[in-house]
Write a protein that holds these residues in place. Structure first.
Motif, PDB file in Angstrom:
ATOM      1  N   THR A   1       0.804  -1.226   0.000  1.00  0.00           N
ATOM      2  CA  THR A   1       0.000   0.000   0.000  1.00  0.00           C
ATOM      3  C   THR A   1       0.839   1.279   0.000  1.00  0.00           C
ATOM      4  O   THR A   1       0.324   2.341  -0.366  1.00  0.00           O
ATOM      5  N   TYR A   2       2.114   1.207   0.399  1.00  0.00           N
ATOM      6  CA  TYR A   2       2.908   2.436   0.444  1.00  0.00           C
ATOM      7  C   TYR A   2       3.038   3.098  -0.928  1.00  0.00           C
ATOM      8  O   TYR A   2       2.877   4.325  -1.037  1.00  0.00           O
ATOM      9  N   PRO A   3       3.336   2.348  -2.009  1.00  0.00           N
ATOM     10  CA  PRO A   3       3.397   3.023  -3.323  1.00  0.00           C
ATOM     11  C   PRO A   3       2.074   3.681  -3.712  1.00  0.00           C
ATOM     12  O   PRO A   3       2.067   4.740  -4.354  1.00  0.00           O
ATOM     13  N   ILE A   4       0.954   3.069  -3.325  1.00  0.00           N
ATOM     14  CA  ILE A   4      -0.350   3.659  -3.626  1.00  0.00           C
ATOM     15  C   ILE A   4      -0.529   4.957  -2.854  1.00  0.00           C
ATOM     16  O   ILE A   4      -0.978   5.979  -3.401  1.00  0.00           O
ATOM     17  N   ALA A   5      -0.187   4.934  -1.560  1.00  0.00           N
ATOM     18  CA  ALA A   5      -0.313   6.144  -0.741  1.00  0.00           C
ATOM     19  C   ALA A   5       0.609   7.248  -1.245  1.00  0.00           C
ATOM     20  O   ALA A   5       0.226   8.429  -1.274  1.00  0.00           O
ATOM     21  N   TRP A   6       1.829   6.875  -1.653  1.00  0.00           N
ATOM     22  CA  TRP A   6       2.778   7.873  -2.169  1.00  0.00           C
ATOM     23  C   TRP A   6       2.247   8.497  -3.461  1.00  0.00           C
ATOM     24  O   TRP A   6       2.288   9.721  -3.632  1.00  0.00           O
ATOM     25  N   ALA A   7       1.741   7.660  -4.382  1.00  0.00           N
ATOM     26  CA  ALA A   7       1.197   8.184  -5.636  1.00  0.00           C
ATOM     27  C   ALA A   7      -0.028   9.052  -5.378  1.00  0.00           C
ATOM     28  O   ALA A   7      -0.248  10.051  -6.069  1.00  0.00           O
ATOM     29  N   THR A   8      -0.841   8.671  -4.388  1.00  0.00           N
ATOM     30  CA  THR A   8      -2.024   9.465  -4.058  1.00  0.00           C
ATOM     31  C   THR A   8      -1.633  10.865  -3.607  1.00  0.00           C
ATOM     32  O   THR A   8      -2.239  11.864  -4.024  1.00  0.00           O
TER      33      THR A   8
END
Length: 282
Positions: free
Chosen positions: A264-271
């Motif tokens: 989930t970290y890459p998703i949160a970073w992209a968000t």
């Protein structure tokens, strides 16, 4: 039509909520470092408490059970993918119902959105598990409905409601002058929506939609309560197979948390990057 819900909150707000009232998932690299430290420190603590070579054996146990845990985590990802896909399709239509000029359709869409948006996710899961049959007969064909598929349907319902709010908020965030300009050029309302408004609002819907998916992924662990053999359920089975040793509790569940963080970290970073790019100031 009510417009009291904020579309995209200011970046400096102390508590930021998007995706229909859900808190925005905020992850930082130090979260992953903390989880890895928990695994190592709990292993070292077990070694010191028992006076034996537990540190190496804890890591060996985690390595031995990693394929099984990853298989369970794969089921979590599958549930999140299917729930998000179903919820997005249904929520898009429901969100368009929230902005329709038809008062009855708008009222019905609002009632459905508010019900599933505010219903506890776990309660919806229990309803789907016990409400849906285990088998569906279509002529001579019998279709099995496993627990994980029922969990997909149960999680898709709140996703649908939150996606509807994302669509409503994204469309309402476009300046009214865009509607007026399109109308002055002779576009019908449907053409205004599909050709002018939605293409502009999609980029504003993307950050909260991604945030909702990240939250949904972490919420798939609720399926363990209704009997789905996802990663949390398998972590409990690993503990039982290892004799329910107390010193394994923290490392195993921290290991599971680390899996979710890595995903989930890459998703949160992209968000967060998209929020800064498409930020709308009040």
């Amino acid at each position: 039509m009510s417009s009291k819900f904020p579309v995209i909150l200011p970046l400096g707000a102390p508590l930021r909520r998007q995706a229909g009232g859900l808190p925005t998932l905020r992850l930082a690299p130090w979260h992953g470092v903390a989880l890895a430290s928990i695994i190592l420190l709990s292993s070292a603590a077990a070694n010191a408490a028992t006076g034996g070579p537990i540190h190496a054996s804890v890591l060996a146990i985690l390595a031995r059970w990693t394929p099984l845990l990853l298989r369970g985590f794969g089921l979590n990802i599958l549930i999140s993918f299917l729930s998000m896909a179903i919820g997005t399709v249904l929520g898009a239509f429901l969100g368009l119902g929230l902005i329709t000029p038809s008062r009855p359709l708008r009222g019905a869409s609002w009632a459905i959105t508010q019900f599933f948006r505010n219903a506890p996710w776990l309660v919806l899961l229990f309803f789907m598990i016990f409400l849906l049959p285990f088998h569906i007969h279509v002529g001579t064909v019998t279709i099995n409905l496993p627990s994980w598929l029922k969990a997909v349907i149960g999680l898709a319902l709140p996703v649908m409601a939150n996606v509807a709010e994302i669509v409503r908020g994204g469309v309402r965030s476009i300046h009214p002058g865009q509607w007026e300009a399109a109308e002055s050029l002779g576009f019908t309302r449907r053409q205004q929506l599909w050709l002018i408004i939605l293409p502009q609002s999609v980029k504003r819907m993307l950050p909260p939609w991604m945030n909702l998916y990240a939250i949904l992924t972490t919420s798939t662990t609720l399926a363990s309560i209704v009997g789905v053999n996802e990663v949390v359920s398998l972590a409990g089975q690993v503990l039982a197979a290892e004799g329910s040793k107390p010193y394994l509790l923290a490392p195993i569940y921290a290991y599971v948390l680390l899996m979710f963080f890595v995903y989930t970290y890459p998703i949160a970073w992209a968000t967060q990057r998209l929020e800064r790019r498409y930020h709308v100031r009040n």
